[in-house]
Design a protein around this motif. Structure first.
Motif, PDB file in Angstrom:
ATOM      1  N   GLY A  95       5.761  49.710 -57.858  1.00 51.39           N
ATOM      2  CA  GLY A  95       5.709  50.179 -59.237  1.00 51.39           C
ATOM      3  C   GLY A  95       6.688  51.313 -59.482  1.00 51.39           C
ATOM      4  O   GLY A  95       7.357  51.371 -60.518  1.00 51.39           O
ATOM      5  N   HIS A  96       6.791  52.209 -58.519  1.00 54.55           N
ATOM      6  CA  HIS A  96       7.743  53.322 -58.620  1.00 54.55           C
ATOM      7  C   HIS A  96       9.176  52.799 -58.710  1.00 54.55           C
ATOM      8  O   HIS A  96       9.973  53.299 -59.524  1.00 54.55           O
ATOM      9  N   MET A  97       9.487  51.783 -57.929  1.00 52.67           N
ATOM     10  CA  MET A  97      10.849  51.232 -57.950  1.00 52.67           C
ATOM     11  C   MET A  97      11.132  50.541 -59.283  1.00 52.67           C
ATOM     12  O   MET A  97      12.236  50.656 -59.828  1.00 52.67           O
ATOM     13  N   LEU A  98      10.120  49.866 -59.830  1.00 53.03           N
ATOM     14  CA  LEU A  98      10.292  49.222 -61.131  1.00 53.03           C
ATOM     15  C   LEU A  98      10.434  50.254 -62.250  1.00 53.03           C
ATOM     16  O   LEU A  98      11.228  50.090 -63.176  1.00 53.03           O
ATOM     17  N   ALA A  99       9.660  51.327 -62.162  1.00 53.18           N
ATOM     18  CA  ALA A  99       9.712  52.359 -63.200  1.00 53.18           C
ATOM     19  C   ALA A  99      11.034  53.100 -63.197  1.00 53.18           C
ATOM     20  O   ALA A  99      11.525  53.525 -64.252  1.00 53.18           O
ATOM     21  N   ARG A 100      11.630  53.252 -62.011  1.00 50.08           N
ATOM     22  CA  ARG A 100      12.869  54.019 -61.878  1.00 50.08           C
ATOM     23  C   ARG A 100      14.111  53.139 -61.728  1.00 50.08           C
ATOM     24  O   ARG A 100      15.206  53.669 -61.551  1.00 50.08           O
ATOM     25  N   ALA A 101      13.930  51.820 -61.797  1.00 46.49           N
ATOM     26  CA  ALA A 101      15.048  50.885 -61.616  1.00 46.49           C
ATOM     27  C   ALA A 101      15.771  51.125 -60.298  1.00 46.49           C
ATOM     28  O   ALA A 101      16.997  51.200 -60.231  1.00 46.49           O
ATOM     29  N   ASP A 107      11.221  47.825 -65.295  1.00 41.89           N
ATOM     30  CA  ASP A 107      10.125  47.096 -65.942  1.00 41.89           C
ATOM     31  C   ASP A 107       8.915  48.030 -65.963  1.00 41.89           C
ATOM     32  O   ASP A 107       8.047  47.981 -65.096  1.00 41.89           O
ATOM     33  N   ARG A 108       8.877  48.873 -66.966  1.00 43.01           N
ATOM     34  CA  ARG A 108       7.847  49.906 -67.010  1.00 43.01           C
ATOM     35  C   ARG A 108       6.457  49.318 -67.265  1.00 43.01           C
ATOM     36  O   ARG A 108       5.460  49.860 -66.800  1.00 43.01           O
ATOM     37  N   GLU A 109       6.394  48.205 -67.978  1.00 39.85           N
ATOM     38  CA  GLU A 109       5.094  47.597 -68.227  1.00 39.85           C
ATOM     39  C   GLU A 109       4.492  47.066 -66.930  1.00 39.85           C
ATOM     40  O   GLU A 109       3.301  47.270 -66.644  1.00 39.85           O
ATOM     41  N   ARG A 110       5.310  46.381 -66.140  1.00 43.13           N
ATOM     42  CA  ARG A 110       4.810  45.890 -64.863  1.00 43.13           C
ATOM     43  C   ARG A 110       4.494  47.053 -63.921  1.00 43.13           C
ATOM     44  O   ARG A 110       3.516  47.005 -63.168  1.00 43.13           O
ATOM     45  N   ALA A 111       5.329  48.094 -63.973  1.00 38.17           N
ATOM     46  CA  ALA A 111       5.069  49.268 -63.150  1.00 38.17           C
ATOM     47  C   ALA A 111       3.715  49.869 -63.497  1.00 38.17           C
ATOM     48  O   ALA A 111       2.930  50.234 -62.605  1.00 38.17           O
ATOM     49  N   ARG A 112       3.411  49.939 -64.793  1.00 33.92           N
ATOM     50  CA  ARG A 112       2.130  50.497 -65.222  1.00 33.92           C
ATOM     51  C   ARG A 112       0.971  49.667 -64.656  1.00 33.92           C
ATOM     52  O   ARG A 112      -0.025  50.221 -64.191  1.00 33.92           O
ATOM     53  N   GLN A 132       1.206  59.518 -65.452  1.00 32.21           N
ATOM     54  CA  GLN A 132       2.488  59.862 -66.063  1.00 32.21           C
ATOM     55  C   GLN A 132       2.975  58.809 -67.063  1.00 32.21           C
ATOM     56  O   GLN A 132       3.789  59.120 -67.934  1.00 32.21           O
ATOM     57  N   VAL A 133       2.488  57.563 -66.928  1.00 27.37           N
ATOM     58  CA  VAL A 133       3.062  56.482 -67.738  1.00 27.37           C
ATOM     59  C   VAL A 133       2.077  55.873 -68.729  1.00 27.37           C
ATOM     60  O   VAL A 133       2.499  55.135 -69.627  1.00 27.37           O
ATOM     61  N   THR A 134       0.779  56.169 -68.592  1.00 25.97           N
ATOM     62  CA  THR A 134      -0.175  55.581 -69.525  1.00 25.97           C
ATOM     63  C   THR A 134       0.005  56.153 -70.926  1.00 25.97           C
ATOM     64  O   THR A 134       0.391  57.320 -71.089  1.00 25.97           O
ATOM     65  N   ASP A 135      -0.308  55.328 -71.929  1.00 22.56           N
ATOM     66  CA  ASP A 135      -0.237  55.776 -73.314  1.00 22.56           C
ATOM     67  C   ASP A 135      -1.553  56.385 -73.784  1.00 22.56           C
ATOM     68  O   ASP A 135      -1.651  56.836 -74.928  1.00 22.56           O
ATOM     69  N   ASP A 136      -2.552  56.396 -72.919  1.00 26.63           N
ATOM     70  CA  ASP A 136      -3.880  56.896 -73.268  1.00 26.63           C
ATOM     71  C   ASP A 136      -4.056  58.295 -72.681  1.00 26.63           C
ATOM     72  O   ASP A 136      -4.193  58.459 -71.470  1.00 26.63           O
TER      73      ASP A 136
END
Length: 269
Positions: A95-101, A107-112, A132-136
């Motif tokens: 997930g960290h690799m997806l969030a940071r490319a 792919d921030r949604e998949r990372a979440r 850090q990435v949730t919208d809630d």
């Protein structure tokens, strides 16, 4: 301690345990352990290729942290394998690799989703990353608290910042103190300043100087100037300063502060 633990595990042929120990030692500042962690890569590869998700996640983490950019494809491959196997550490890492490319398309949604899966699996870093990435905002606070209670010190300091931002100052101070007690120097400074200024509590110069002393013991001398100002302003007696030193476990610092700040104005206590 962790470096010796890694050496013993390596001698016993337990390369997963060795890798984890070397990484813990490296996180504490040991350059030798970082080099040792990189050297176990060759031993971890057959384990990861043989289906060990833990070896795969560990291998990916070492490649990402200690090797160069040419090793990113290897890190991606093993992180994905560990995530697909349902290992929380692998889910969090991929997930960290997806969030940071990092070696993959962002792919921030998949990372979440991966961070949430890791958090549900009890991974404290996954909880912290999800926060850090949730919208809630409420989920973010819950994840930070869970990570902090699980032993992730940085999460406690961030939680305190977030609580402060929504005017929950008493709770924020409790988390700053908790993180400070676990060695977070930023939280030590925050706790000291809050006690000094009366945020989340009544002003308490003894507790303020206590945390400035602890900062100094951790190699951060910035707070000692604040302590001197408090003493010179008459906020503390010699007895107060000695009590702060006792609480901090630094009686020598207390005596130095008394001599520096009070000088000829010292009175018997």
């Amino acid at each position: 301690m962790h470096l010796d633990e890694g050496r013993r595990a390596a001698e016993a042929g337990d390369w997963v345990a060795a890798g984890h120990a070397f990484l813990r030692a490296a996180a504490e500042g040991s350059a030798e352990s970082g080099e040792s962690a990189a050297r176990v890569v060759a031993e971890l590869e057959p384990l990861a290729d043989g289906g060990s998700a833990e070896a795969a996640a560990l291998l990916a983490g070492i490649c990402l942290e200690y090797l160069d950019e040419s090793d990113l494809p290897t890190a991606v491959r093993y992180a994905r394998a560990a995530a697909d196997a349902g290992l929380p550490a692998g889910q969090r890492l991929y997930g960290h690799m997806l969030a940071r490319a990092l070696g993959v398309a962002e792919d921030r949604e998949r990372a979440r989703g991966l961070f949430r899966a890791a958090a549900q699996g009890g991974d404290t870093c996954g909880m912290f990353n999800l926060a850090q990435v949730t919208d809630d905002p409420e989920e973010s606070l819950r994840m930070l608290e869970a990570a902090a209670r699980g032993g992730l010190v940085d999460a406690g300091a961030v939680l305190a910042d977030r609580l402060s931002a929504v005017d929950r100052d008493e709770e924020a101070l409790c988390w700053y103190v908790r993180a400070a007690e676990r060695g977070h120097t930023g939280a030590m400074n925050a706790a000291a300043c809050w006690y000094r200024d009366g945020f989340g509590t009544e002003p308490d110069p003894v507790q303020a100087v206590r945390w400035f002393f602890v900062m100094l013991a951790h190699g951060d001398g910035d707070g000692i100037h604040e302590a001197i100002q408090l003493a010179r302003a008459g906020a503390l007696t010699e007895q107060d300063i000695r009590e702060a030193g006792r609480l901090a476990g630094t009686p020598g610092a207390a005596e130095s502060l008394i001599g520096t700040a009070l000088g000829d104005t010292r009175t018997s206590t």
